[in-house]
Design an enzyme around this catalytic site. Sequence first.
Site, PDB file in Angstrom:
ATOM      1  N   ALA A 122       0.856  -1.200   0.000  1.00 30.47           N
ATOM      2  CA  ALA A 122       0.000   0.000   0.000  1.00 30.47           C
ATOM      3  C   ALA A 122       0.882   1.236   0.000  1.00 30.47           C
ATOM      4  O   ALA A 122       1.832   1.331   0.778  1.00 30.47           O
ATOM      5  CB  ALA A 122      -0.888  -0.003   1.243  1.00 30.47           C
ATOM      6  N   LYS A 123       0.560   2.161  -0.875  1.00 33.33           N
ATOM      7  CA  LYS A 123       1.308   3.435  -0.900  1.00 33.33           C
ATOM      8  C   LYS A 123       0.572   4.378   0.049  1.00 33.33           C
ATOM      9  O   LYS A 123      -0.305   5.136  -0.350  1.00 33.33           O
ATOM     10  CB  LYS A 123       1.371   3.979  -2.329  1.00 33.33           C
TER      11      LYS A 123
END
Length: 323
Positions: A158-159
């Site tokens: 996940a960014k």
Amino acid sequence: MPFFEHGKVWMNGTLVPWADARIHIASHVIHYGSAVFEGMRCYDTKRGSACFRLDAHMRRLYDSARIYRMESPFDRGALEAAVLDTIRINGHKACYIRPIIYRGYEALGVNPLSCPVDVAILTWEWGTYLGEGAIENGVDVRVSSWARTAPNTFPALAKTAANYANSALIKMEAVADGYAEGVALDTLGYVSEGSGQNIFLVRDGILYTPPITASILPGITRDSVMTLARGLGCEVREQMIPREMLYIADEVFFAGTAVEVTPVRSIDKLPIGNGRRGPVTEKIQRAFFEVIDGDAPDTHRWLTFVHQGRAAAATAPAAAKAR
Ligand SMILES: Cc1ncc(COP(=O)(O)O)c(C=O)c1O
């Protein structure tokens, strides 16, 4: 690079002047880092302004939101259209694009679920990330004393804004010690990635990069590099990489939206290869730049043209520009 302060920011479907794009100090995101975001580029190609891999970036954005149980009030198609609108309204030929989905203003506490999910898109004009000459001459880096986050702690796929506290520690340490960047290992001691870019190395003509299980962000540029390298007949191996393999590599380079494809010329003061950009790096750079300059046919359909929609791959001129 200063901000394009006269432009507009897209906030929850409304274009607001840059100076008015504000949120309340009690917004959840400020206190708990509860945001997921993207960083992508629009290039001024020979055939007009085009976003590079807009769909892949937006897919990762929505994947990141899903991991954090954030339901965007806008679907992917609507947000992709909003990105193109924002670039058009701001009149950019080339720019950096930052869509962000975040937990807004309602209540403060660890549980974010009562807070609204807000969405914004910023665009601004941006140049080379690691300084003039980095693309040709390469950069000096160190192995960071900070490790990347362990699996089952902060999800690396996940960014999320929260992950960038780790990136900032890696970057600040490197800069304080006079390096352009830091390369972090994962918690097992294998090579992971830079503070904001993936890493590749070349040995005996084979391209190596850490797998997604080495606590990396699965970079869109990383994916593009692997595709281009395979197209150039280069063998690509995604495998765990011990730290010392960096020191005996023939070539090392970074890949990411910000750094594009940037050679690494030394690590921990040991020169990589002959201390200059190597031939495999240069070949991959050329292939990458031909796509983003619009010199090569867009065979992978990586470009979304801002003003005319997608151009057919067949219409692309074949001539290559020297860089
Ligand atoms: C930690 C990290 N790794 C890798 C990357 C490269 O990803 P991309 O090529 O999608 O920009 C980034 C870029 O944002 C990053 O922040």
